[in-house]
Design a protein around this motif. Structure first.
Motif, PDB file in Angstrom:
ATOM      1  N   GLU A  62       0.900  -1.190  -0.141  1.00 44.38           N
ATOM      2  CA  GLU A  62       0.017  -0.043   0.442  1.00 44.38           C
ATOM      3  C   GLU A  62       0.956   0.879   0.259  1.00 44.38           C
ATOM      4  O   GLU A  62       2.043   1.142   1.078  1.00 44.38           O
ATOM      5  N   ASP A  63       0.264   2.224  -0.823  1.00 43.23           N
ATOM      6  CA  ASP A  63       1.445   3.226  -0.805  1.00 43.23           C
ATOM      7  C   ASP A  63       2.707   3.363  -1.395  1.00 43.23           C
ATOM      8  O   ASP A  63       3.561   4.368  -0.688  1.00 43.23           O
ATOM      9  N   ARG A  65       5.199   3.975  -3.653  1.00 47.89           N
ATOM     10  CA  ARG A  65       5.500   5.196  -3.932  1.00 47.89           C
ATOM     11  C   ARG A  65       5.703   5.691  -3.148  1.00 47.89           C
ATOM     12  O   ARG A  65       7.218   6.142  -2.827  1.00 47.89           O
ATOM     13  N   LEU A 162      -6.840   5.024  -9.421  1.00 44.34           N
ATOM     14  CA  LEU A 162      -6.428   5.604  -7.703  1.00 44.34           C
ATOM     15  C   LEU A 162      -7.035   7.452  -7.663  1.00 44.34           C
ATOM     16  O   LEU A 162      -7.013   7.976  -8.453  1.00 44.34           O
ATOM     17  N   ARG A 165      -5.116  11.498  -4.153  1.00 47.11           N
ATOM     18  CA  ARG A 165      -3.486  11.544  -3.701  1.00 47.11           C
ATOM     19  C   ARG A 165      -3.179  10.135  -3.420  1.00 47.11           C
ATOM     20  O   ARG A 165      -1.898  11.109  -2.925  1.00 47.11           O
ATOM     21  N   TYR A 166      -2.804   9.859  -4.569  1.00 46.92           N
ATOM     22  CA  TYR A 166      -1.842   8.609  -5.095  1.00 46.92           C
ATOM     23  C   TYR A 166      -1.393   8.955  -6.290  1.00 46.92           C
ATOM     24  O   TYR A 166      -0.414   8.041  -6.856  1.00 46.92           O
ATOM     25  N   ALA A 171       2.262  11.210  -4.482  1.00 44.82           N
ATOM     26  CA  ALA A 171       2.869  10.836  -3.531  1.00 44.82           C
ATOM     27  C   ALA A 171       4.453  11.162  -3.253  1.00 44.82           C
ATOM     28  O   ALA A 171       4.724  10.648  -1.564  1.00 44.82           O
TER      29      ALA A 171
END
Length: 325
Positions: A62-63, A65, A162, A165-166, A171
Motif C-alpha cells: 500500500e502506498d 511510491r 486510484l 492522492r496516489y 505520492a
C-alpha cells in the motif's frame, strides 16, 4: 546555507545522489523525487555500499511510491550524518577531508578568519583550541528535494483508477513529508492546484510553536507575477513560501520557457524593489488563515531569494549577491 551556491536538481537522475557526495562539505543539493523506480534502485545500491540491510518495497505494498521515497531520503540523511561524524574525527592535516571542508568555504563565512588564524598559530595549545572551535562550525549541506508540479500522472491498480492522492506528484510530496529530513521542497514547472491543496493538508509543512518550519516550501519561478500568484494561493491555505528560486526562462541552460523576453537582471530588479511589499501582503493572508485556526503568529517568517541559471563566472555570482542582496 554554508556556501553561497547550491547544486540544483539535474533531471531525474543526475543529482539523485549528489548529497551523498558533497553534503558533508556543507554544500546543499536538490534531487528529483518523482521517479520511485529509480529511487528504489538507488536505495538498494547504497544499502549495499554502506553495508545496510536492504528491505525491498514492492509494488504490492500500500502506498509503495511514497514509502520508497521516504525510505531513500531517510537513508541519505543517515549516511550524511555518519559522514559528518567521521569528518569531525579527522585531523587538520594538509590533505584531510576536514581541511578540505574549510578550504572550500567562501571567505565571507564566519569560520574562515578562525581557520586562517589556526593555520598560522604555532602554539600547540592555542591551535588545538581553535581547531575545537572550528569543529562547531561544521554543518552538512541541505538535502532538498524537487517536484515538478505538473508531472503528476494518475495511477491505476488492478485496472482501477486510484485516488488523486496516489498520483506521482502527490505520492512524492507525501514521501518527503513523512521523511526525517529537515530541509526544503522545491516546487517547479508551474502551479498545480490539486497538489498545492494537498500540501496544505500535511502537518509537516505547518509552523511549529515558534513559527518556524521543519520542512520548508520553495517556489521556483520565472518572474514576480508568478511568485505572487502562487504564494498567495498557498498563503490562503496556511502554507508559507520560505524561498523564491528565480530562474530566467531565457538564460538558464537547458530551458527555454515562454516569457516576455526579459533576462535575469530586470526580473531580479523587480524582486529587489518589491520584496518587502510582497512579504507584507503574503503575511496578512497567511496570518488570517492561522487566526482562523486559533493560532496567532506575530512575526512574518523569513523569505529568501535565490537565483538558478544564467550565472557564468565567479564575478557574476558575486555581483548578484552584492547588488541584489
Amino acid at each position: 546555507m554554508t556556501h553561497t551556491f547550491h547544486i540544483p536538481v539535474l533531471g531525474l537522475a543526475f543529482s539523485i545522489d549528489s548529497a551523498l557526495k558533497v553534503a558533508q562539505y556543507g554544500i546543499s543539493t536538490v534531487m528529483s523525487i518523482v521517479d520511485d523506480e529509480l529511487i528504489e534502485r538507488m536505495r538498494r545500491y547504497y544499502c549495499g555500499q554502506y553495508q545496510i540491510v536492504y528491505h525491498p518495497i514492492t509494488k504490492t505494498e500500500e502506498d509503495y511510491r511514497a514509502k520508497r521515497i521516504t525510505a531513500y531520503l531517510n537513508l541519505v540523511q543517515f549516511v550524511v550524518k555518519k559522514q559528518v561524524v567521521a569528518l569531525k574525527r579527522q585531523p587538520f592535516t594538509e590533505n584531510s577531508e576536514l581541511t578540505k571542508y574549510f578550504q572550500l568555504l567562501p571567505e565571507s563565512h564566519p569560520s574562515k578568519p578562525i581557520y586562517h588564524a589556526m593555520e598560522m598559530e604555532t602554539n600547540r595549545a592555542i591551535k588545538t583550541e581553535l581547531q575545537d572551535l572550528l569543529i562547531n562550525y561544521l554543518k552538512p549541506g541541505d538535502i532538498d528535494v524537487n517536484i515538478m508540479s505538473k508531472v503528476d500522472k494518475m495511477n491505476y491498480q488492478d485496472g482501477n483508477l486510484l485516488d488523486q492522492r496516489y498520483s506521482d506528484a502527490s505520492a512524492a510530496l507525501r514521501g518527503f513529508a513523512n521523511s526525517n529530513l529537515h530541509s526544503s521542497l522545491i516546487l517547479s514547472a508551474g502551479m498545480n492546484p490539486h497538489l498545492y491543496a494537498y500540501l496544505a493538508e500535511l502537518p509537516a509543512f505547518f509552523p511549529n510553536s515558534e513559527g518556524l518550519f521543519d520542512k520548508k516550501v520553495v517556489l521556483k519561478v520565472s518572474d514576480f507575477r508568478s511568485a505572487l500568484i502562487q504564494a498567495k494561493y498557498l498563503a490562503k491555505r496556511g502554507v508559507w513560501v520560505s524561498e523564491f528560486r528565480i530562474e530566467s526562462g531565457l538564460n538558464c541552460g537547458g530551458h527555454a520557457f515562454a516569457t516576455d523576453g526579459l533576462l535575469l537582471g530586470p526580473i531580479l530588479q523587480e524582486f529587489k524593489e518589491k520584496k518587502e511589499s510582497l512579504k507584507t501582503e503574503l503575511f496578512e493572508i497567511y496570518h488570517a488563515y492561522w487566526v482562523s485556526q486559533e493560532r496567532s503568529l506575530t512575526t512574518p517568517p523569513s523569505i529568501k531569494y535565490t537565483v538558478q541559471g544564467g550565472v557564468g563566472t565567479a564575478s557574476e555570482h558575486q555581483f548578484l549577491l552584492d547588488y541584489y542582496g
